[in-house]
Design an enzyme around this catalytic site. Sequence first.
Site, PDB file in Angstrom:
ATOM      1  CG  HIS A 215      -0.282   0.057   2.525  1.00 53.95           C
ATOM      2  ND1 HIS A 215       0.245  -1.052   3.140  1.00 53.95           N
ATOM      3  CD2 HIS A 215      -0.013   1.089   3.356  1.00 53.95           C
ATOM      4  CE1 HIS A 215       0.802  -0.706   4.287  1.00 53.95           C
ATOM      5  NE2 HIS A 215       0.672   0.595   4.451  1.00 53.95           N
TER       6      HIS A 215
ATOM      7  CG  ASP B 204       1.787   4.862   4.720  1.00 52.31           C
ATOM      8  OD1 ASP B 204       1.229   3.752   4.565  1.00 52.31           O
ATOM      9  OD2 ASP B 204       2.775   5.021   5.446  1.00 52.31           O
TER      10      ASP B 204
ATOM     11  CG  HIS C  31       5.166   0.713   2.768  1.00 51.27           C
ATOM     12  ND1 HIS C  31       4.774   1.991   2.416  1.00 51.27           N
ATOM     13  CD2 HIS C  31       4.443   0.409   3.882  1.00 51.27           C
ATOM     14  CE1 HIS C  31       3.868   2.443   3.276  1.00 51.27           C
ATOM     15  NE2 HIS C  31       3.644   1.494   4.163  1.00 51.27           N
TER      16      HIS C  31
ATOM     17  NE  ARG D 183       7.067  -6.048  11.902  1.00 51.29           N
ATOM     18  CZ  ARG D 183       6.653  -4.813  11.593  1.00 51.29           C
ATOM     19  NH1 ARG D 183       5.584  -4.295  12.215  1.00 51.29           N
ATOM     20  NH2 ARG D 183       7.285  -4.099  10.687  1.00 51.29           N
TER      21      ARG D 183
END
Length: 252
Positions: free
Chosen positions: A163, A165, A221, A231
Site C-alpha cells: 500500500h 500511505d 511498501h 512483533r
Amino acid sequence: DGVTEVLAHRSDTLQDKFVEVPCSEDYESHKRFAGCTPRKCGRGVTDAVITREEAERIRRIAERGLSLGGSDGGASILDLHSGALSLGKHFVNLYRYFGDKIQDIFTEEDFALYRDVRQRIQQRIAQVFGISSSAMYLTKPTFFSRMNSTGAKTTHDEYWHPHVDKVTYGSFDYTSLLYLSDYSKDFGGGRFVFMDADSNKTVEPRAGRVSFFTSGSENLHRVERVSWGTRFAITISFSCDPQHGIGDPRAT
C-alpha cells in the site's frame, strides 16, 4: 519477490542512513504547504534517536494496553489518541469501555515518554528532509501494532498487502515506524519492505530503530507476514496540513 536488498540489518547500529528517491506525482494533486510538502523524497533509518531502553519502556505501554483486548486475528492495534483498541473481530473505544480504570493502566510518565519520543522523531524527519519541524502536524491514525502468526479473521488483520500511505490515509505526508522488538530474536518474518520497480529494499526491525519516509507512491511498501513470535511497533505520522493535526494523548 524479485531481488531483495537489505537497507538495514538487525545487527547494524545505524547513525543515519538515507536513500533519496524521486518524488511521485501524488503531491501535485494535493494542496502544497510551504516549508513542509516534500520536495525531496526518500526513506531513512536511524538507531540514534530512541534508545533500546526507551523502546522497551514504550513496548510495555503497548503490552499493558493491548492486554485489555486484542484481535482474534494476527494483527492488533491500540491508538492512544482516539482510544481505538482491537477486541475480537471489532474495535472498541478504550476510554469509554474501561473508563476510570485507564488510570490504573497508563501513567502520566507513559504519556510524557510517548510525547518526548514523538517530538524527537519529528525533529529528525524535519532535519533529514530539510523542512521546518513546526510546519509538521501529528496526524491520525498514530497507533501501536502487535503482530503474530495467528491467521487473519477479518480484513483488518491482513497487514501484509502492499500500500501507499498517502492513498490509504490521505493526511499522511511523512510516515515513521518505531520498532519495539527484534527481528529474528523476538519474531520471524515481519520485515518492512519497500517495493521498488527494480528490487525490494528491506528494513529488519530492532528495538529502538526508527524507519521514516515520505508517504507518497514513491514509497510503496508492505510488511512480511510474521511467521513466529510477536512483533511490536508504533506508527507515528505527520501531515503538512494543520487541519489534519491532532494533539498528543494525555492521561486525563
